[in-house]
Enzyme design. Structure first.
Site, mmCIF file in Angstrom:
data_model
loop_
_atom_site.group_PDB
_atom_site.id
_atom_site.type_symbol
_atom_site.label_atom_id
_atom_site.label_comp_id
_atom_site.label_asym_id
_atom_site.label_seq_id
_atom_site.Cartn_x
_atom_site.Cartn_y
_atom_site.Cartn_z
ATOM 1 N N HIS A 263 0.860 -1.195 0.000
ATOM 2 C CA HIS A 263 0.000 0.000 0.000
ATOM 3 C C HIS A 263 0.897 1.246 0.000
ATOM 4 C CE1 HIS A 263 -3.410 2.513 0.671
ATOM 5 N NE2 HIS A 263 -3.681 2.254 1.933
ATOM 6 N N HIS A 304 -2.319 -2.237 -9.613
ATOM 7 C CA HIS A 304 -3.299 -1.580 -8.746
ATOM 8 C C HIS A 304 -4.579 -2.400 -8.755
ATOM 9 C CE1 HIS A 304 -5.835 1.526 -6.962
ATOM 10 N NE2 HIS A 304 -4.707 2.095 -6.573
ATOM 11 N N ASP A 362 2.920 5.518 -6.777
ATOM 12 C CA ASP A 362 4.151 5.377 -5.994
ATOM 13 C C ASP A 362 5.388 5.251 -6.870
ATOM 14 O OD1 ASP A 362 1.966 3.571 -4.083
ATOM 15 O OD2 ASP A 362 3.051 5.293 -3.278
HETATM 16 C C1 SDX Z 1 -1.402 2.118 -3.314
HETATM 17 O O1 SDX Z 1 -6.099 0.778 -3.217
HETATM 18 C C2 SDX Z 1 -5.640 1.944 -3.413
HETATM 19 O O2 SDX Z 1 -6.312 2.860 -3.873
HETATM 20 C C3 SDX Z 1 -4.197 2.148 -2.978
HETATM 21 C C4 SDX Z 1 -3.532 3.447 -3.379
HETATM 22 C C5 SDX Z 1 -4.130 4.626 -2.658
HETATM 23 O O3 SDX Z 1 -3.995 5.760 -3.160
HETATM 24 O O4 SDX Z 1 -4.632 4.445 -1.522
HETATM 25 O O5 SDX Z 1 -3.655 3.656 -4.784
HETATM 26 C C6 SDX Z 1 -2.051 3.422 -3.026
HETATM 27 O O6 SDX Z 1 -1.371 1.291 -2.452
HETATM 28 C C7 SDX Z 1 -0.895 1.848 -4.696
HETATM 29 C C8 SDX Z 1 -0.322 0.401 -4.855
HETATM 30 C C9 SDX Z 1 1.076 0.403 -4.284
HETATM 31 N N1 SDX Z 1 1.612 -0.958 -4.195
HETATM 32 C C10 SDX Z 1 2.582 -1.387 -5.016
HETATM 33 O O7 SDX Z 1 3.053 -0.730 -5.935
HETATM 34 C C11 SDX Z 1 3.105 -2.776 -4.663
HETATM 35 C C12 SDX Z 1 3.220 -3.634 -5.927
HETATM 36 N N2 SDX Z 1 1.882 -3.937 -6.423
HETATM 37 C C13 SDX Z 1 1.269 -5.204 -6.023
HETATM 38 O O8 SDX Z 1 1.563 -5.571 -4.727
HETATM 39 C C14 SDX Z 1 -0.207 -5.288 -6.429
HETATM 40 O O9 SDX Z 1 -0.280 -4.853 -7.727
HETATM 41 C C15 SDX Z 1 -1.250 -4.551 -5.608
HETATM 42 C C16 SDX Z 1 -1.172 -4.895 -4.167
HETATM 43 C C17 SDX Z 1 -1.099 -3.084 -5.775
HETATM 44 C C18 SDX Z 1 -2.630 -4.974 -6.134
HETATM 45 O O10 SDX Z 1 -2.783 -6.324 -5.825
HETATM 46 P P1 SDX Z 1 -4.104 -7.123 -6.279
HETATM 47 O O11 SDX Z 1 -5.123 -6.210 -6.836
HETATM 48 O O12 SDX Z 1 -4.498 -8.016 -5.149
HETATM 49 O O13 SDX Z 1 -3.594 -7.970 -7.497
HETATM 50 P P2 SDX Z 1 -2.924 -9.399 -7.395
HETATM 51 O O14 SDX Z 1 -1.867 -9.387 -6.334
HETATM 52 O O15 SDX Z 1 -4.003 -10.415 -7.316
HETATM 53 O O16 SDX Z 1 -2.178 -9.487 -8.808
HETATM 54 C C19 SDX Z 1 -2.827 -10.006 -9.974
HETATM 55 C C20 SDX Z 1 -1.708 -10.683 -10.786
HETATM 56 C C21 SDX Z 1 -0.955 -11.757 -9.983
HETATM 57 O O17 SDX Z 1 -0.412 -12.677 -10.921
HETATM 58 P P3 SDX Z 1 -1.250 -14.071 -11.240
HETATM 59 O O18 SDX Z 1 -1.398 -14.763 -9.890
HETATM 60 O O19 SDX Z 1 -2.589 -13.618 -11.827
HETATM 61 O O20 SDX Z 1 -0.378 -14.818 -12.215
HETATM 62 O O21 SDX Z 1 -0.720 -9.682 -11.118
HETATM 63 C C22 SDX Z 1 0.522 -10.024 -10.491
HETATM 64 C C23 SDX Z 1 0.200 -10.988 -9.375
HETATM 65 O O22 SDX Z 1 1.329 -11.825 -9.090
HETATM 66 N N3 SDX Z 1 1.086 -8.763 -9.973
HETATM 67 C C24 SDX Z 1 2.365 -8.416 -10.067
HETATM 68 C C25 SDX Z 1 2.450 -7.120 -9.496
HETATM 69 N N4 SDX Z 1 1.236 -6.747 -9.064
HETATM 70 C C26 SDX Z 1 0.392 -7.769 -9.363
HETATM 71 N N5 SDX Z 1 3.455 -9.062 -10.591
HETATM 72 C C27 SDX Z 1 4.644 -8.390 -10.521
HETATM 73 N N6 SDX Z 1 4.787 -7.139 -9.974
HETATM 74 C C28 SDX Z 1 3.721 -6.482 -9.461
HETATM 75 N N7 SDX Z 1 3.862 -5.264 -8.930
#
Ligand code: SDX
Length: 426
Positions: A263, A304, A362
């Site tokens: 997050h 996201h 971010d």
């Molecule tokens: C913020 O919610 C909000 O509004 C938050 C925010 C706000 O203003 O409050 O916007 C702020 O938190 C932005 C996000 C910051 N976090 C990151 O940058 C961390 C990296 N991102 C991931 O951890 C992830 O993308 C999330 C947590 C942001 C979202 O996770 P989801 O929606 O639960 O998606 P998921 O983990 O189920 O991913 C779907 C697929 C998976 O692969 P498969 O199992 O389908 O094969 O996408 C892959 C994931 O492994 N994936 C990634 C990835 N993010 C998702 N693979 C590599 N790198 C990534 N960053």
């Protein structure tokens, strides 16, 4: 608009009403489901609306973010953070007089009680600023507990103004404590962002030397972070606040949730990742790590839950990043080169395209904050500072109408009832 949906449970068909959204996705009202002996199941709340709200709207497919109906791009270009705080809290852009009154109310609340400042003495100089700021905000509950009446609209607004006013001072105190330097008092003659930067980089009694470009870039960063619908930390504030707890305690819970690298902690994690990659030549190696199911590594700043096209804030952030670099005369920042290369590769790679993973806010905010001179460990504190109006606006919105304590149920997969066995018989 579909008025009702029908589901059949054990041969019995029941109807559930639907509710129409002003914008975006309509909902099925499942509150009647428990009477039918069923729960919904949605870990992570991917398909669940936890509440109704009129504050912020996100269209993840179109890359749209509206604060009280106004596009984030227009607010970032034309407004300022305190005006956005007033908009989020009150629902309308303030008149000039209303804004002056709001700003005056914030400025008169920026100073932290000298005795309370000693809370920072309890931390080692190397303590993480998020631990210090989260504790300080929770500690404010002790300062104001007796006078808070969460059922009174004016009392709630006073709390909102106090938090918006004090968070820059607390954040700067955490920064100064981390450097072993004395605190700089708030300067009411300075704008909100300039005052924060002066409390970080200035000296008490000396005029501010913060440049206009840098202070407006910081103010824009605050605007971009101000609110984001029912994200994890805002939902935490709402859930905590639903128990009628002290609002400073509810906000402190939101700070804790924001700290996670999935997050708000992602901005710090992005810088750590870029530093770990270290050179443009290693970007491909890390992109492959991110794609490897057996490798827990994820590209920080990518992906996201809601945005599946692009994060409009990331675009504004990227432009602001270049403006700061130009002002500072930074030509080829190695971390920015690595970030740009990462983005280029990810945008062309099927793994990221199929999963709709794009840079989020971010991804560029960390590089910009680093250029401004903010230490990496303070990045999430900056996010906290920006998000404060959003958190307290959602808290106030919830308490301004009838609400119930948040108490989700579960799918139980544990043991059936069984008899206790004495230790000699196990
Ligand atoms: C913020 O919610 C909000 O509004 C938050 C925010 C706000 O203003 O409050 O916007 C702020 O938190 C932005 C996000 C910051 N976090 C990151 O940058 C961390 C990296 N991102 C991931 O951890 C992830 O993308 C999330 C947590 C942001 C979202 O996770 P989801 O929606 O639960 O998606 P998921 O983990 O189920 O991913 C779907 C697929 C998976 O692969 P498969 O199992 O389908 O094969 O996408 C892959 C994931 O492994 N994936 C990634 C990835 N993010 C998702 N693979 C590599 N790198 C990534 N960053």
């Amino acid at each position: 608009m579909i008025q009702k949906v029908q589901i059949t449970i054990d041969g019995k068909t029941i109807e559930l009403p639907t509710m129409e959204a002003k914008e975006g996705t309509n909902v099925i009202d499942v509150r009647g489901l428990i009477a039918e002996g069923m729960f919904t199941y949605d870990p992570g709340f991917l398909s669940t609306a936890s509440c109704d709200s009129a504050i912020t709207y996100i269209d993840g497919d179109a890359g749209v973010l509206l604060y009280r109906g106004y596009e984030i791009e227009q607010l970032a270009d034309n407004s300022n953070h305190l005006e956005v705080c007033s908009l989020l809290l009150n629902g309308e852009l303030p008149s000039e007089t209303e804004l002056q009154t709001f700003v005056a109310s914030i400025k008169e609340k920026q100073t932290i009680d000298s005795k309370f400042q000693q809370i920072f003495n309890g931390f080692t100089q190397g303590a993480h600023p998020m631990a210090m700021v989260g504790s300080a905000i929770s500690g404010l509950a002790a300062l104001f507990h007796e006078e808070i009446d969460i059922t009174n609209a004016d009392s709630r607004m006073t709390t909102a103004h106090r938090l918006i006013a004090m968070i820059p001072t607390l954040a700067a105190m955490a920064y100064k404590h981390g450097r072993g330097e004395s605190f700089v008092e708030p300067d009411a003659s300075l704008g909100y962002a300039e005052n924060f930067l002066n409390m970080c980089f200035g000296e008490t009694g000396k005029p501010s030397t913060i440049s206009r470009t840098i202070s407006s870039a910081m103010d824009k960063i605050f605007i971009l972070h101000a609110d984001h619908e029912q994200n994890a930390s805002t939902s935490t504030v709402r859930m905590s606040g639903s128990t009628d707890c002290n609002p400073y305690a509810a906000i402190s819970a939101g700070v804790s949730a924001l700290w996670g690298p999935a997050h708000g902690g992602a901005n710090e994690a992005v810088l750590d990742m870029l530093n770990e990659i270290g050179d443009v030549s290693r970007v491909e190696e890390y992109v492959n790590k991110a794609k490897d199911k057996n490798d827990p590594f994820k590209l920080m700043g990518f992906g996201h839950r809601v945005y599946k096209n692009f994060d409009p804030r990331a675009k504004v952030m990227e432009a602001s990043c270049h403006a700061v670099f130009e002002e500072l005369g930074v030509k080829d920042d190695p971390l920015l080169e690595i970030a740009k290369r990462l983005e280029t590769i990810a945008r062309e790679d099927d793994y990221f395209i199929e999963r709709k993973l794009y840079p989020n806010i971010d991804f560029y905010s960390g590089i910009t904050l680093k250029a401004i001179g903010i230490p990496t460990e303070l990045f999430t504190v900056i996010f906290t500072l920006g998000r404060m109006p959003g958190w307290i606006s959602h808290w106030n919105e919830m308490l301004s109408a009838p609400y119930k304590i948040a108490r989700p149920r579960q799918l139980y997969l544990g043991e059936h009832q069984r008899e206790y066995v004495g230790i000699n018989n196990r």
